[in-house]
Scaffold this active site. Sequence first.
Site, mmCIF file in Angstrom:
data_model
loop_
_atom_site.group_PDB
_atom_site.id
_atom_site.type_symbol
_atom_site.label_atom_id
_atom_site.label_comp_id
_atom_site.label_asym_id
_atom_site.label_seq_id
_atom_site.Cartn_x
_atom_site.Cartn_y
_atom_site.Cartn_z
ATOM 1 N N HIS A 105 -5.523 47.908 16.005
ATOM 2 C CA HIS A 105 -4.103 47.654 16.206
ATOM 3 C C HIS A 105 -3.641 48.974 15.606
ATOM 4 C CE1 HIS A 105 -3.607 45.113 12.331
ATOM 5 N NE2 HIS A 105 -4.279 46.481 11.977
ATOM 6 N N CYS A 165 -2.082 51.824 7.944
ATOM 7 C CA CYS A 165 -2.090 51.112 9.266
ATOM 8 C C CYS A 165 -1.208 51.458 10.309
ATOM 9 C CB CYS A 165 -1.643 49.644 8.890
ATOM 10 S SG CYS A 165 -2.848 48.896 7.894
ATOM 11 N N HIS A 169 -6.771 51.456 14.431
ATOM 12 C CA HIS A 169 -7.984 51.174 13.906
ATOM 13 C C HIS A 169 -8.442 50.124 14.155
ATOM 14 C CE1 HIS A 169 -4.822 49.722 11.252
ATOM 15 N NE2 HIS A 169 -5.287 48.857 10.816
ATOM 16 N N HIS A 191 -10.445 46.069 13.350
ATOM 17 C CA HIS A 191 -10.756 45.014 12.419
ATOM 18 C C HIS A 191 -11.810 44.062 12.960
ATOM 19 C CE1 HIS A 191 -7.988 46.152 9.251
ATOM 20 N NE2 HIS A 191 -7.006 46.131 10.280
ATOM 21 N N ASP A 237 -10.810 40.055 22.322
ATOM 22 C CA ASP A 237 -12.104 40.501 21.870
ATOM 23 C C ASP A 237 -12.187 41.776 22.465
ATOM 24 O OD1 ASP A 237 -14.462 40.921 20.351
ATOM 25 O OD2 ASP A 237 -15.673 40.338 21.915
ATOM 26 N N GLU A 248 -8.522 38.971 8.244
ATOM 27 C CA GLU A 248 -8.385 40.244 8.868
ATOM 28 C C GLU A 248 -9.581 41.383 8.203
ATOM 29 O OE1 GLU A 248 -4.850 42.628 10.264
ATOM 30 O OE2 GLU A 248 -5.019 43.144 8.158
HETATM 31 NI NI NI Z 1 -5.051 47.017 10.404
#
Ligand code: NI
Length: 136
Positions: free
Chosen positions: A15, A34, A40, A42, A80, A125
Amino acid sequence: MKVTVHRKAHFNAAHRLYRKDWSMEKNDKIFGKCNNPQYHGHNYELITSVTGEIDPDTGYVIDMKVLKDIIKEEVEEKFDHKNLNEQVEEFYNLNPTAENISVVIWNKLRKRLNANLELEVTLYETPRNFVTYNGQ
Ligand code: NI
């Protein structure tokens, strides 16, 4: 008497946190790393918690196989290995923060559960950062 059952699930997703209507400077100030335009990832951990009376016939609050399949269909298959901003329509115009992701997941799961069951989702997260939402 009510009992809560919990099911863990997992998905990986990318995201970027930003607002299209803010400048790059303002997005950097608010969202920091972010706001990386290259996105990036998670490793999200989801705990789905369902509360209700024990069914006297089965001894279950909910059949965990049924709950597992609902989570798989509504969350894992849709999120996913996806870029949430670009590939999940709920986030085309909604910042994919852990807070907003938890609300989106709750709404998806709520629709699939009997009305007499209560639902709470916990979304990690990172191992240290997590949010909960129960529909309030
Ligand atoms: Ni993030």
